[in-house]
Design a protein around this motif. Sequence first.
Motif, short mmCIF file in Angstrom:
data_model
loop_
_atom_site.label_atom_id
_atom_site.label_comp_id
_atom_site.label_asym_id
_atom_site.label_seq_id
_atom_site.Cartn_x
_atom_site.Cartn_y
_atom_site.Cartn_z
N UNK A 181 0.85 -1.18 0.00
CA UNK A 181 0.00 0.00 0.00
C UNK A 181 0.89 1.24 0.00
N UNK A 182 0.70 2.12 -1.01
CA UNK A 182 1.51 3.35 -1.01
C UNK A 182 1.15 4.24 0.18
N UNK A 183 2.17 4.84 0.72
CA UNK A 183 1.99 5.67 1.90
C UNK A 183 2.92 6.88 1.80
N UNK A 184 2.45 8.01 2.29
CA UNK A 184 3.32 9.19 2.28
C UNK A 184 4.23 9.13 3.50
N UNK A 185 5.45 9.60 3.30
CA UNK A 185 6.44 9.61 4.37
C UNK A 185 6.45 11.03 4.94
N UNK A 186 5.93 11.23 6.14
CA UNK A 186 5.73 12.59 6.66
C UNK A 186 7.02 13.34 6.99
N UNK A 197 12.05 6.88 -3.65
CA UNK A 197 10.61 7.03 -3.51
C UNK A 197 10.13 8.02 -4.56
N UNK A 198 8.80 8.22 -4.62
CA UNK A 198 8.21 9.08 -5.66
C UNK A 198 7.64 10.34 -5.03
N UNK A 199 7.98 11.51 -5.66
CA UNK A 199 7.44 12.78 -5.19
C UNK A 199 6.19 13.08 -6.01
N UNK A 200 5.04 13.28 -5.31
CA UNK A 200 3.79 13.53 -6.01
C UNK A 200 2.89 14.38 -5.11
N UNK A 201 2.29 15.42 -5.66
CA UNK A 201 1.38 16.32 -4.94
C UNK A 201 2.02 16.89 -3.68
N UNK A 202 3.31 17.19 -3.75
CA UNK A 202 4.00 17.82 -2.63
C UNK A 202 4.29 16.87 -1.47
N UNK A 203 4.20 15.56 -1.73
CA UNK A 203 4.49 14.57 -0.69
C UNK A 203 5.41 13.50 -1.25
N UNK A 204 6.16 12.86 -0.36
CA UNK A 204 7.04 11.76 -0.74
C UNK A 204 6.28 10.46 -0.50
N UNK A 205 6.14 9.67 -1.56
CA UNK A 205 5.34 8.44 -1.48
C UNK A 205 6.23 7.20 -1.54
N UNK A 206 5.96 6.27 -0.59
CA UNK A 206 6.65 4.98 -0.57
C UNK A 206 5.63 3.95 -1.08
N UNK A 207 5.89 3.36 -2.24
CA UNK A 207 4.92 2.43 -2.82
C UNK A 207 5.07 1.00 -2.30
N UNK A 208 6.09 0.75 -1.50
CA UNK A 208 6.32 -0.62 -1.01
C UNK A 208 5.94 -0.78 0.46
N UNK A 209 5.17 0.13 0.97
CA UNK A 209 4.77 0.04 2.37
C UNK A 209 3.84 -1.15 2.59
N UNK A 210 4.09 -1.90 3.65
CA UNK A 210 3.29 -3.08 3.96
C UNK A 210 2.55 -2.86 5.28
N UNK A 211 1.28 -3.26 5.38
CA UNK A 211 0.57 -3.10 6.65
C UNK A 211 1.14 -4.00 7.76
N UNK A 212 1.96 -4.97 7.40
CA UNK A 212 2.59 -5.84 8.40
C UNK A 212 3.81 -5.20 9.03
N UNK A 213 4.22 -4.03 8.52
CA UNK A 213 5.43 -3.37 8.99
C UNK A 213 5.24 -2.84 10.37
#
Length: 159
Positions: free
Chosen positions: A125-130, A143-159
């Motif tokens: 699940x992609x998540x922004x890195x605050x 990571x990917x910069x989009x809409x003024x936020x840094x997005x991590x596309x490899x984020x796992x809910x098990x993390x």
Amino acid sequence: MATPQHTGLTFEKLVAQIAPEVSNTFTVEQLEAIKRVFNSRVWTRHSLDIRVSVPIPGLRFYLVLLAGSERRSKMRLRSEKCLYPFWTPANTLFVIGFLMILSACGYTIFSVASFSLTPLTTLDYPTSIPWINDKSECEHTSRVWNDGKCWDSEHSPNF
């Protein structure tokens, strides 16, 4: 091995349980002979000796579990097999109940262990890195910069 005092108490208890009209017929020699048999008996403890009273309201119930090396003769084993058969209705119900409880516990332990070892999901699940507020720093961490936020596309809910 039992102490002579213990054996003496056991002998006295035995004699006390004999009806007076019978015990009064014993001669001193007969009583001494019986006492010698009690004193010669080797009393040993079992390797496993668990004795518990089970607190069931309204019932006086106890449980004994003994285990150790077999020292009884084959003849005694055969006679006890007839006197104390294993497959009685009460024993059968106990064995079935014990096996059901054992199965339920085993299933529960296996389920919990297998659930904790397998991931909840294999989807990411992609998540922004605050804490990353800069495009160059974001792209530097792959990571990917989009809409003024840094997005991590490899984020796992098990993390």
